[in-house]
Design a protein around this motif. Structure first.
Motif, mmCIF file in Angstrom:
data_model
loop_
_atom_site.group_PDB
_atom_site.id
_atom_site.type_symbol
_atom_site.label_atom_id
_atom_site.label_comp_id
_atom_site.label_asym_id
_atom_site.label_seq_id
_atom_site.Cartn_x
_atom_site.Cartn_y
_atom_site.Cartn_z
ATOM 1 N N ARG A 51 10.057 21.212 2.066
ATOM 2 C CA ARG A 51 9.900 21.522 0.620
ATOM 3 C C ARG A 51 8.462 21.515 0.300
ATOM 4 O O ARG A 51 7.878 22.380 -0.548
ATOM 5 C CB ARG A 51 10.763 20.972 -0.403
ATOM 6 C CG ARG A 51 12.056 21.383 0.018
ATOM 7 C CD ARG A 51 13.205 20.210 -0.805
ATOM 8 N NE ARG A 51 13.076 18.879 -0.542
ATOM 9 C CZ ARG A 51 13.722 18.214 -1.437
ATOM 10 N NH1 ARG A 51 14.246 18.346 -2.106
ATOM 11 N NH2 ARG A 51 13.422 16.630 -1.057
ATOM 12 N N VAL A 52 7.856 20.243 0.520
ATOM 13 C CA VAL A 52 6.533 20.127 0.298
ATOM 14 C C VAL A 52 5.817 20.938 1.148
ATOM 15 O O VAL A 52 4.577 21.368 0.558
ATOM 16 C CB VAL A 52 6.133 18.465 0.789
ATOM 17 C CG1 VAL A 52 4.798 18.054 0.311
ATOM 18 C CG2 VAL A 52 7.117 17.431 -0.083
ATOM 19 N N TYR B 281 1.454 27.425 -1.969
ATOM 20 C CA TYR B 281 1.094 28.286 -3.105
ATOM 21 C C TYR B 281 -0.045 27.444 -3.744
ATOM 22 O O TYR B 281 -0.807 27.922 -4.681
ATOM 23 C CB TYR B 281 2.372 27.895 -4.168
ATOM 24 C CG TYR B 281 3.407 29.058 -3.592
ATOM 25 C CD1 TYR B 281 3.383 30.438 -4.057
ATOM 26 C CD2 TYR B 281 4.474 28.406 -3.068
ATOM 27 C CE1 TYR B 281 4.343 31.182 -3.754
ATOM 28 C CE2 TYR B 281 5.329 29.441 -2.734
ATOM 29 C CZ TYR B 281 5.633 30.741 -3.195
ATOM 30 O OH TYR B 281 6.709 31.594 -2.628
ATOM 31 N N ALA B 282 -0.370 26.168 -3.139
ATOM 32 C CA ALA B 282 -1.419 25.143 -3.842
ATOM 33 C C ALA B 282 -2.857 25.649 -3.354
ATOM 34 O O ALA B 282 -3.592 25.225 -4.288
ATOM 35 C CB ALA B 282 -0.928 23.649 -3.678
ATOM 36 N N GLN C 28 6.294 23.921 1.980
ATOM 37 C CA GLN C 28 6.444 25.088 1.283
ATOM 38 C C GLN C 28 5.443 25.212 -0.036
ATOM 39 O O GLN C 28 4.745 26.280 -0.318
ATOM 40 C CB GLN C 28 7.764 25.634 1.088
ATOM 41 C CG GLN C 28 8.529 26.010 2.235
ATOM 42 C CD GLN C 28 9.962 26.039 2.006
ATOM 43 O OE1 GLN C 28 10.374 25.733 1.074
ATOM 44 N NE2 GLN C 28 10.682 26.550 3.187
ATOM 45 N N ALA C 29 5.387 24.068 -0.796
ATOM 46 C CA ALA C 29 4.717 24.202 -1.974
ATOM 47 C C ALA C 29 3.251 24.167 -1.690
ATOM 48 O O ALA C 29 2.425 25.003 -2.434
ATOM 49 C CB ALA C 29 4.707 22.807 -2.636
ATOM 50 N N LYS D 292 3.684 27.484 -9.374
ATOM 51 C CA LYS D 292 4.884 27.736 -8.390
ATOM 52 C C LYS D 292 4.683 26.505 -7.419
ATOM 53 O O LYS D 292 5.839 25.843 -7.338
ATOM 54 C CB LYS D 292 4.601 28.901 -7.678
ATOM 55 C CG LYS D 292 5.795 29.091 -6.401
ATOM 56 C CD LYS D 292 7.186 29.372 -7.078
ATOM 57 C CE LYS D 292 8.073 29.626 -6.126
ATOM 58 N NZ LYS D 292 9.493 29.947 -6.581
ATOM 59 N N ALA D 293 3.713 25.995 -7.161
ATOM 60 C CA ALA D 293 3.481 24.830 -6.250
ATOM 61 C C ALA D 293 3.955 23.581 -6.796
ATOM 62 O O ALA D 293 4.779 22.716 -6.374
ATOM 63 C CB ALA D 293 1.996 24.752 -5.570
ATOM 64 N N GLU D 294 3.663 23.141 -8.226
ATOM 65 C CA GLU D 294 4.076 22.213 -8.959
ATOM 66 C C GLU D 294 5.898 22.337 -9.147
ATOM 67 O O GLU D 294 6.388 21.083 -9.098
ATOM 68 C CB GLU D 294 3.578 22.206 -10.309
ATOM 69 C CG GLU D 294 2.130 21.701 -10.341
ATOM 70 C CD GLU D 294 1.543 21.523 -11.750
ATOM 71 O OE1 GLU D 294 1.764 22.417 -12.710
ATOM 72 O OE2 GLU D 294 0.960 20.716 -12.012
ATOM 73 N N GLN D 295 6.233 23.566 -9.328
ATOM 74 C CA GLN D 295 7.726 23.370 -9.473
ATOM 75 C C GLN D 295 8.324 23.154 -8.107
ATOM 76 O O GLN D 295 9.465 22.428 -8.082
ATOM 77 C CB GLN D 295 8.059 25.126 -9.711
ATOM 78 C CG GLN D 295 9.645 25.505 -9.735
ATOM 79 C CD GLN D 295 9.906 26.749 -10.012
ATOM 80 O OE1 GLN D 295 9.083 27.764 -10.353
ATOM 81 N NE2 GLN D 295 11.106 27.163 -9.624
ATOM 82 N N LEU D 296 7.836 23.363 -7.073
ATOM 83 C CA LEU D 296 8.572 23.146 -5.643
ATOM 84 C C LEU D 296 8.380 21.632 -5.563
ATOM 85 O O LEU D 296 8.992 21.020 -4.763
ATOM 86 C CB LEU D 296 7.794 23.862 -4.647
ATOM 87 C CG LEU D 296 8.393 25.517 -4.386
ATOM 88 C CD1 LEU D 296 7.312 26.318 -3.533
ATOM 89 C CD2 LEU D 296 9.621 25.711 -4.349
ATOM 90 N N LEU D 297 6.916 21.197 -5.785
ATOM 91 C CA LEU D 297 6.838 19.531 -5.650
ATOM 92 C C LEU D 297 7.772 18.849 -6.443
ATOM 93 O O LEU D 297 8.220 17.716 -5.932
ATOM 94 C CB LEU D 297 5.367 19.304 -5.732
ATOM 95 C CG LEU D 297 4.358 19.957 -4.814
ATOM 96 C CD1 LEU D 297 2.948 19.624 -5.457
ATOM 97 C CD2 LEU D 297 4.529 19.150 -3.731
#
Length: 563
Positions: free
Chosen positions: A334-335, A341-342, A337-338, A388-393
């Motif tokens: 999950r990290v 986007y980051a 995948q984030a 989106k990156a923050e949401q996944l993180l």
């Protein structure tokens, strides 16, 4: 294959071989694409000047494993059983006959391959090219005295693991048969439908036993191509003149337009670029052998008269930001995948040299390996999507951020690329400490699985246009080794490993796009750019097309000069 400094399988940052790509410059899909072929026409004659920063690492065909040198050698000095069509774009990935009458025949599903040589093939002294010469050339690639060439013959031919070359075993390799002077038969350990592509490599150039000078063959390979070496002062100058016994009637690929090819070596790339930008005198009929400097790109792309002489074509290479999945936090998919986007890929590409040097990448496999198709799994904009990156993180329990190390090269460009990543990740509270190391130890540093940082710049070039030569060395966890590791993300997913191995066995029918998508979902690396090779030529150079097989290098089969 890593990428230059040597084009073998992986390379340090600054482009000048093979062939991985670290931080640095490399070689059209986007607005910075090719601006033309330099003209397909042109008469024969004249001198083509080739400007280069150093010497060819190897011209011995069995040791030649640097992409632009493979282009130079196989188009000018020696021929192979098969080769690639003289064309840009996807058309250039087509395998066509060269020394052979066809691209090889198999009657047992790829376990045995038979080639018949064309009639009338001759060396520079007028003697005939024979199947025994091709066999001897391949056998030379097994010799410990002649390292560094492609290893496919050694690993794929039956009995290759016990053969040590013609100097130690003059009886030869039994799995290469020559029933007559124009027939050669290869017996493989296991079936492969990719043997015709492998037979394009300089390993398959003929060498008459009587002309073999061992390690000194590097200085004066015996020509079966349209040119021969007249003089060679290593590191200074290499002069080619016509091979009078080469016949266009036996060669449907090479146009052999110039009378002479004058390679001037030991020049600074900035000097080469300035000479070609100025376009005066003999430099009007000159080209750069390898990538223009990133610092020259602005002068080239902002002036239409110069941009018309600029070429930047996609090759078989992708640059990545690899995440060490053996270390937290990147042991959590999950990290990883984030991070897709980051990262600000646009800032990375700008630091790398701009649109002329790379096209934004949405997956691992370059379009050249996928019939020109592109895959974008995450659909992240070039500048990233921090929200989106923050949401996944946050979902992964890392919303407060974390600190990691990033290995880059100690060059100014390597540092600039690292800073682009650093600033992009800071937007999602990821603190990046930059760890610059020397080019000379870059790959040994990131290839040590115990010492590898959480993030490293990496990249890969396929040895030939097959996804198997790209995916398996980089993503198959069975290839992880303690040192010299090419699978730098250290992802060892048994399901993915099996899927990759199945695709390799399936050969041409494999669903490589599906494999690419599955790997992107696992997210061991962030694809940054598909490499393009930025080249500049003089105004009187013709037929200058970037060839996809050799990183986008000018195809020496078509190039010529105006009077």
């Amino acid at each position: 294959m890593k990428r230059p400094p040597r084009t073998r399988l992986a390379l340090p940052a600054a482009l000048p071989a093979v062939l991985a790509l670290a931080a640095g410059a490399l070689s059209a899909c986007d607005s910075g694409g090719s601006s033309g072929s330099g003209g397909r026409g042109g008469s024969n004659g004249g001198t083509l000047t080739v400007l280069y920063t150093k010497d060819m690492e190897h011209l011995d065909p069995q040791r030649n494993y640097v992409m632009f040198a493979m282009d130079f050698g196989t188009r000018l000095l020696y021929r192979t059983l098969t080769t690639y069509a003289a064309a840009s774009g996807q058309a250039g990935t087509k395998v066509v006959p060269d020394l052979a009458t066809d691209t090889g025949r198999t009657g047992d599903g790829g376990l045995t391959w038979t080639f018949h040589l064309k009639q009338g093939l001759k060396y520079e002294d007028g003697s005939p090219v024979t199947s025994q010469d091709v066999k001897y050339g391949v056998e030379r690639s097994f010799a410990p005295d002649l390292p560094e060439g492609p290893g496919y013959a050694r690993t794929m031919l039956a009995g290759g693991d016990e053969y040590h070359g013609p100097y130690k075993d003059p009886k030869g390799l039994d799995s290469i048969g020559t029933p007559d002077a124009r027939t050669i038969v290869f017996h493989l350990r296991r079936p492969s439908m990719e043997w015709p592509q492998i037979a394009t490599l300089p390993t398959f150039a003929p060498v008459p036993k009587a002309k073999d000078s061992g390690v000194d063959f590097d200085k004066r390979p015996f020509s079966s191509g349209p040119y021969r070496i007249q003089t060679y002062d290593r590191g200074k100058r290499l002069l080619l003149v016509r091979n009078p016994y080469w016949s266009k009637a036996t060669d449907s690929v090479r146009q052999a337009r110039p009378d002479r090819i004058d390679v001037q070596e030991g020049l600074a790339q900035a000097t080469i670029d300035q000479r070609l930008i100025a376009d005066q005198g003999a430099d009007q009929r000159a080209i750069t052998l390898y990538s223009v400097a990133a610092s020259s790109m602005a002068r080239i792309l902002t002036r239409p008269d110069i941009k018309r002489r600029f070429t930047s074509e996609l090759g078989l290479c992708t640059r990545f930001l690899a995440m060490n999945t053996a270390k937290p936090p990147f042991n959590d998919p999950r990290v990883r995948q984030a991070m897709q986007y980051a990262v600000d890929k646009d800032a990375y590409r700008t630091a790398h040299g701009g649109s002329g040097i790379g096209a934004p990448a949405g997956s691992y496999l370059p379009p050249t390996l996928m019939n020109g198709q592109t895959l974008d799994v995450y659909h992240a904009p070039p500048k990233g999507d921090p929200a989106k990156a923050e949401q996944l993180l946050t979902a992964a329990g890392k919303g407060a951020g974390f600190s990691i190390n990033l290995t880059t090269t100690s060059t100014e460009q390597g540092k600039a690329e690292a800073e682009a990543v650093q600033q992009g990740l800071a937007r999602v509270r990821v603190k990046v400490r930059i760890n610059p190391v020397s080019n000379s130890v870059y790959y040994s540093t990131i290839g040590d699985v115990r010492k590898e940082d959480e993030l490293v710049f990496y990249g890969w070039c396929a040895d030939y246009p097959s996804a198997s030569s790209f995916v398996q060395p980089v993503f198959d966890g069975n290839n992880i080794t303690p040192k010299g590791n090419t699978a730098v993300s250290q992802l060892d997913d048994k399901v993915l490993n099996t899927r990759i191995e199945t695709a390799v066995k399936d050969g041409r029918s494999a669903d490589w796009q599906g494999v690419d998508q599955a790997l992107m979902q696992a997210s061991p690396m962030i694809p940054l750019i598909y490499d393009k090779l930025p080249l500049l030529r003089g105004s009187k150079v013709t037929g200058a097309i970037g060839h996809p097989i050799w990183e986008g290098e000018y195809d020496f089969a078509t190039i010529g000069v105006k009077s």
